[in-house]
Write an enzyme that holds these catalytic residues in place. Sequence first.
Site, PDB file in Angstrom:
ATOM      1  N   GLY A   1      11.690  14.188  -5.991  1.00 12.01           N
ATOM      2  CA  GLY A   1      12.827  13.895  -6.873  1.00 12.01           C
ATOM      3  C   GLY A   1      13.083  15.021  -7.873  1.00 12.01           C
ATOM      4  O   GLY A   1      14.225  15.240  -8.287  1.00 12.01           O
TER       5      GLY A   1
ATOM      6  N   SER B   1      -4.201 -10.534   7.599  1.00 13.92           N
ATOM      7  CA  SER B   1      -4.188  -9.427   6.637  1.00 13.92           C
ATOM      8  C   SER B   1      -3.088  -9.702   5.603  1.00 13.92           C
ATOM      9  O   SER B   1      -2.383 -10.708   5.696  1.00 13.92           O
ATOM     10  CB  SER B   1      -3.952  -8.104   7.361  1.00 13.92           C
TER      11      SER B   1
ATOM     12  N   THR C   1      -9.885 -21.200   8.024  1.00  6.69           N
ATOM     13  CA  THR C   1     -10.918 -20.783   7.068  1.00  6.69           C
ATOM     14  C   THR C   1     -12.303 -21.119   7.606  1.00  6.69           C
ATOM     15  O   THR C   1     -13.214 -20.284   7.580  1.00  6.69           O
ATOM     16  CB  THR C   1     -10.691 -21.484   5.712  1.00  6.69           C
ATOM     17  N   GLN C   2     -12.435 -22.324   8.156  1.00  2.69           N
ATOM     18  CA  GLN C   2     -13.737 -22.707   8.722  1.00  2.69           C
ATOM     19  C   GLN C   2     -14.150 -21.731   9.816  1.00  2.69           C
ATOM     20  O   GLN C   2     -15.303 -21.295   9.889  1.00  2.69           O
ATOM     21  CB  GLN C   2     -13.660 -24.102   9.343  1.00  2.69           C
TER      22      GLN C   2
ATOM     23  N   GLU D   1       3.170   8.167 -11.829  1.00  2.02           N
ATOM     24  CA  GLU D   1       2.949   6.745 -11.523  1.00  2.02           C
ATOM     25  C   GLU D   1       1.485   6.414 -11.239  1.00  2.02           C
ATOM     26  O   GLU D   1       1.104   5.251 -11.230  1.00  2.02           O
ATOM     27  CB  GLU D   1       3.829   6.307 -10.339  1.00  2.02           C
TER      28      GLU D   1
ATOM     29  N   CYS E   1       8.244  14.304  -8.107  1.00  2.00           N
ATOM     30  CA  CYS E   1       7.795  15.171  -7.017  1.00  2.00           C
ATOM     31  C   CYS E   1       9.004  15.630  -6.196  1.00  2.00           C
ATOM     32  O   CYS E   1       9.757  16.472  -6.644  1.00  2.00           O
ATOM     33  CB  CYS E   1       6.724  14.485  -6.185  1.00  2.00           C
TER      34      CYS E   1
ATOM     35  N   GLU F   1     -14.675  -3.777  -1.615  1.00  2.00           N
ATOM     36  CA  GLU F   1     -13.770  -4.551  -0.766  1.00  2.00           C
ATOM     37  C   GLU F   1     -13.774  -3.952   0.635  1.00  2.00           C
ATOM     38  O   GLU F   1     -13.694  -2.730   0.787  1.00  2.00           O
ATOM     39  CB  GLU F   1     -12.351  -4.476  -1.361  1.00  2.00           C
TER      40      GLU F   1
ATOM     41  N   HIS G   1       2.847  13.309 -10.061  1.00  2.00           N
ATOM     42  CA  HIS G   1       3.062  11.862  -9.869  1.00  2.00           C
ATOM     43  C   HIS G   1       2.565  11.075 -11.082  1.00  2.00           C
ATOM     44  O   HIS G   1       1.421  10.607 -11.084  1.00  2.00           O
ATOM     45  CB  HIS G   1       2.331  11.385  -8.611  1.00  2.00           C
TER      46      HIS G   1
ATOM     47  N   LEU H   1      -5.942  -7.421  -4.495  1.00  2.00           N
ATOM     48  CA  LEU H   1      -5.609  -7.967  -5.817  1.00  2.00           C
ATOM     49  C   LEU H   1      -6.668  -8.954  -6.283  1.00  2.00           C
ATOM     50  O   LEU H   1      -6.988  -9.011  -7.475  1.00  2.00           O
ATOM     51  CB  LEU H   1      -4.244  -8.664  -5.771  1.00  2.00           C
TER      52      LEU H   1
ATOM     53  N   LYS I   1      -8.755 -25.326   8.920  1.00  2.00           N
ATOM     54  CA  LYS I   1      -9.473 -24.884  10.138  1.00  2.00           C
ATOM     55  C   LYS I   1      -9.610 -23.369  10.264  1.00  2.00           C
ATOM     56  O   LYS I   1     -10.705 -22.871  10.560  1.00  2.00           O
ATOM     57  CB  LYS I   1      -8.807 -25.475  11.379  1.00  2.00           C
TER      58      LYS I   1
HETATM   59  N1  GLN Z   1       7.832  17.083   0.368  1.00  2.00           N
HETATM   60  C1  GLN Z   1       7.637  17.683  -0.905  1.00  2.00           C
HETATM   61  C2  GLN Z   1       6.491  18.665  -0.920  1.00  2.00           C
HETATM   62  O1  GLN Z   1       5.643  18.642  -0.064  1.00  2.00           O
HETATM   63  C3  GLN Z   1       7.440  16.625  -1.970  1.00  2.00           C
HETATM   64  C4  GLN Z   1       6.170  15.852  -1.819  1.00  2.00           C
HETATM   65  C5  GLN Z   1       6.162  14.576  -2.600  1.00  2.00           C
HETATM   66  O2  GLN Z   1       7.190  14.104  -3.065  1.00  2.00           O
HETATM   67  N2  GLN Z   1       4.996  13.966  -2.745  1.00  2.00           N
HETATM   68  O3  GLN Z   1       6.403  19.470  -1.797  1.00  2.00           O
END
Ligand code: GLN
Length: 539
Positions: free
Chosen positions: A385, A12, A192-193, A512, A383, A141, A510, A18, A190
């Site tokens: 943070g 794995s 891979t085979q 990101e 979040c 995938e 989020h 990717l 091997k």
């Molecule tokens: N633990 C926090 C909540 O549930 C923040 C969750 C997170 O950062 N995704 O609200």
Amino acid sequence: MKYIFVTGGVVSSLGKGLAAASIGTLLEHRGLKVLMQKFDPYLNVDPGTMSPYQHGEVYVLDDGAETDLDLGHYERFTSGVLSRMNNLTSGQVFDSVIKKERRGEYLGKTVQFIPHVTDEIKDRIRMVSENNPDVDVLITEIGGTVGDMEGLLFLEALRQYALEVGKENVCFIHVTLLPYIKAAGEVKTKPTQQSVAKLREIGIQPDIIICRTEADLDEDNRKKIAMFCNVERKNVVAFRDVAHTIYECPLDLRRDKIDRLVVDKIGLGHTPAPALEDWERFVQRVIHPKHKVTIAVAGKYIELQDAYKSIYESLIHAGAHHDTKVRIVRVDTEAIEDHGAKSVIGDVDGILVPGGFGDRGTEGKIQAAQYARENKIPYFGICLGMQIATIEFARNVCGLTGANSTEFDKTTKHPVICLQEEQKGVEDMGATMRLGSCESILFAGTKAAELYGNKDRILERHRHRYEFNSDYQDRLQECGLVISSVSAEEGLVEIVELPDHPFFIGAQFHPEFQSKPNFPHPLFAGFVAASLEHAQKMA
Ligand code: GLN
């Protein structure tokens, strides 16, 4: 529709996701419309209940599906719109079969692995293709490694599916590892085979073999693999360890013209060679940046490369946008609790506190936020943070001693972060958080609004249970906290910021999950820009 099925062999963590995503990139650049999906053989209904130690990041889609992190690669490498239909687990398959059985839908038959379970898997492929008639190629995938017992039903379903839609419409790609044995100074074929032999045992003959290698793949080994695995020599493709960034993967796979091999197999050979200039330019900016910043990521799972995958990728996108290398230092927030923020974090150009659950390390995160606020170091809270930034501000600026989130202290005198009413009775942990894309209003004149190009509404993805407590809104605002965004429907606080600071932003969502190579997320772009300014000031 045409189909590509990607399986993995030998070990794995081969970079199968990717590889699949890179093939998606190449086909898109040939002008094809591509959609990607992942089948995961584990029994969890989704990875939402799994620890990051088990599974790495949980990637959230617009529709709120909590999915495998490979879907993050898919969204960053291709433009196909993904939904909960694009990640199927054994847990979902069995859940559905058993529910159908209880409803009597099998009309008295004995319910069996074949055909009932395999039908359920095939139905998902069919459903995704029927719902996306404009898509040219669906890439699926299969998680895990060929030879694992739990993957067998998925492979059997793919074998049947290929037969049903015609083998000329399907390309099977097997990704394997060629280990390098140092003592012998040799690359070994091997495993891979044997892995391909396992696939053939269940009736699947791969069309293309992608060989992960540290070094190059020489002609002798290519011939050997071709002969023993029963594929044409040209269909043995090398996939080398990339030197700098995962965004080189499509370019590396292009060296052996994998996209041409694929389109020839599925009858799309008339499409033009991929125009990859935009991708190449992005890669060049990642590899040869002019500037450099150091950003501390202060989280609980810092030793795990995969736990904050999308955050690291977003920093790379934003860095490339500003011609800047983002050097990440991972900071253990428990160490901050023992030794203080200054000595653990030191001189950095930005501090990012990512999402998280549970109270371990939270006091350290609060100290990290205080350190950033007081020393005018750019701070980006995502979040958890954002909740951390709010708690820190309540305690140290508003004087609300002991302020906390009820997630960490149920009896806190000042619950500045707490559960909404509808979360209070929740007992099931799976798929019950506030999840997925949600619209919020941006307030003009704020830093956040400026970063988003003065839009008044944004759509961002959520995954959390706790919220900014509106009872404290006035008090915190009086002390100088600016609320720059609230949710359109419920008025929940979405973004907080501090005005007298180079960059201090906390987002309850989020960002990101919506950053892409040539399209950095505006908040990440702003954070990196502010960090760069900080670096230049300090130089
Ligand atoms: N633990 C926090 C909540 O549930 C923040 C969750 C997170 O950062 N995704 O609200």
